[in-house]
Design an enzyme around this catalytic site. Sequence first.
Site, mmCIF file in Angstrom:
data_model
loop_
_atom_site.group_PDB
_atom_site.id
_atom_site.type_symbol
_atom_site.label_atom_id
_atom_site.label_comp_id
_atom_site.label_asym_id
_atom_site.label_seq_id
_atom_site.Cartn_x
_atom_site.Cartn_y
_atom_site.Cartn_z
ATOM 1 N N HIS A 119 0.860 -1.192 0.000
ATOM 2 C CA HIS A 119 0.000 0.000 0.000
ATOM 3 C C HIS A 119 0.897 1.243 0.000
ATOM 4 O O HIS A 119 1.854 1.323 0.760
ATOM 5 C CB HIS A 119 -0.887 0.003 1.245
ATOM 6 C CG HIS A 119 -1.638 1.291 1.465
ATOM 7 N ND1 HIS A 119 -1.267 2.214 2.416
ATOM 8 C CD2 HIS A 119 -2.730 1.804 0.846
ATOM 9 C CE1 HIS A 119 -2.098 3.239 2.386
ATOM 10 N NE2 HIS A 119 -2.999 3.013 1.436
ATOM 11 N N HIS A 165 1.475 11.009 -1.926
ATOM 12 C CA HIS A 165 0.191 10.827 -1.260
ATOM 13 C C HIS A 165 -0.511 12.180 -1.284
ATOM 14 O O HIS A 165 -0.214 13.054 -0.484
ATOM 15 C CB HIS A 165 0.396 10.331 0.171
ATOM 16 C CG HIS A 165 -0.839 9.756 0.782
ATOM 17 N ND1 HIS A 165 -0.930 9.444 2.111
ATOM 18 C CD2 HIS A 165 -2.039 9.424 0.241
ATOM 19 C CE1 HIS A 165 -2.136 8.950 2.371
ATOM 20 N NE2 HIS A 165 -2.817 8.931 1.250
#
Length: 581
Positions: A119, A165
């Site tokens: 992830h 992110h």
Amino acid sequence: MSKQAFQICFFFKRIFKLRVAEPPEEIKQLFDQFSENGTMSVDNLLKFMIDYQKEETAKKEDAQEIFNSLKHLNIFQRKGLHFDAFFRYLYGDHNLPIPNKVHHDMDSPLAHYFLYTGHNSYLTGNQLSSDSSSKPIIKALRRGVRVIELDLWPNSEKNDVEVCHGGTLTAPVDLNKCLHAIRDHAFDASEYPVVITFEDHLPPNLQDKVAKMVTKTFGTMLYRPESENLEEFPSPNSLKRKILISTKPPKEYLQTQDSKGKGNSQMLKTSSKKEVAQTERLYSRTGSDTIDEQGQVDEGELIEEEDEENAVPEYRNLIAIHATKLKDGLAKVLGSDQSKAKRLSMSEQQLENAINIHGFEIVRFTQRNLLRIYPKGTRILSTNYNPHVGWGHGAQMVAFNMQGTGKYLWIMQGMFRANGGCGYVKKPEFLLKNGLQSDVFDPNEPSHVQTHLKVKIYQGEGWHLDFGRTAFDQCSPPDFFIKLGIAGVPADTYKREKSGVVVDQWAPVWNEEFTFPLTVPELAVLRLEVFDYDQAKKNDFAGQTCLPVSELKRGIRAVPLHDEKGDQYRHTRLLMRFQFD
């Protein structure tokens, strides 16, 4: 026999002998049973391997290979193994607890396997303010991870693509660096396919740029399906040394971003490092879901995975595994047309809520389609969650933050030590069984005990070579003890057992046995942790390992230990025995 001195106050020293643990009496008796006149020939060793170690397929060549591996030792005798050489074999790399080669059927569709999944694979630390880099990607691939996630965003000039992110203070990394890292290291640990999941936040002109970059970087390594409407995914064997792209371009970036999205992103981007640190500390203390609820950090795939029709053709043609959306509700997705194999993503929280109502449908869905589970957005510190909730419902891609530590990451690493560590583990047949609802596996349904795993811990060695003299105690050698237990379906996850404490010994001897009843051994993982006992403060970590129960070899085995990040120690290992009744 060497000695160690420990300073006490200013004037006194305590002297301890570095003892070598005596071989257990039980092993001496086994040697006598399978040897002749104190010597074990190749034929004798083969008989021991077949009769006691239950290696029914062992051949004389295997026993000869063990002989050859011991020839460099002074204790080796040309006529055969004396006891000391036999004992070193039991502790050696030819006697590990699980197979080190691929042995599962690799010709079934991808949906029939658990895939080792990362992830936000580019992050070096927390989810809010750490750097992005290609180094975590390389490290993950070298561990055998087969699914790499990249978040694609426009750069500040809107003319190039970077990986980060989004909506946080994480520093970006160039997409090209990530793609080249994958190309150069994809098959370092395994020749089976690597899947790249793109979380795409790009306008059409940058999607076109990504298509050109991916095509140029991977060339013939890139798998392009002949049709978008695959009834089932290809097999791992048919995709050896191939790269697969999985994504679904979002609608919300192709249009104007709504003001709420801009506001959330801007709020984080303009926050100071101090404010971010305060947020991290607040979450670590409270576990609050505030950030998740505000949508600032959570992936929010319910919104982001939207209509492919808006994507440029070159980009769309890259997609080997098409992602679907939750926009119309989970029930509709699970009950939709099953003629086209696809991937669905859900957060860990979404899955936990869904299985209460749709557990049966989820297991059925995963028999032909891929289900990816990702950490909830409040896991700012890159912690992880219980992977068995996903595995028990057939989820193939249980996505983990690989840069952290902790028991769930160790369980993940342990599960994927199975099948030679190739990153693909064949799902148990009961998760692939089709039929009525009563025939479909439910991990929460009480079941009968199928077997009892008996674990005996004889002793351990190697700590004095892998740790410094005062790594555990300033005044004496360590006082080791072991915690062990099972991770698996709820019925198999018991309170952990604990061995006795062996005082002041670098080479501890336990000779203790533990029994674990198992209802679903196919999903069970044996957990082992070694600590140095400390009466005044927290016990010191001294090694750990997790082993897939379904792969455990019977008999006496050498069990290497790993550090907190999952890297194997060079010397430290336990001598154990595994039996099933």
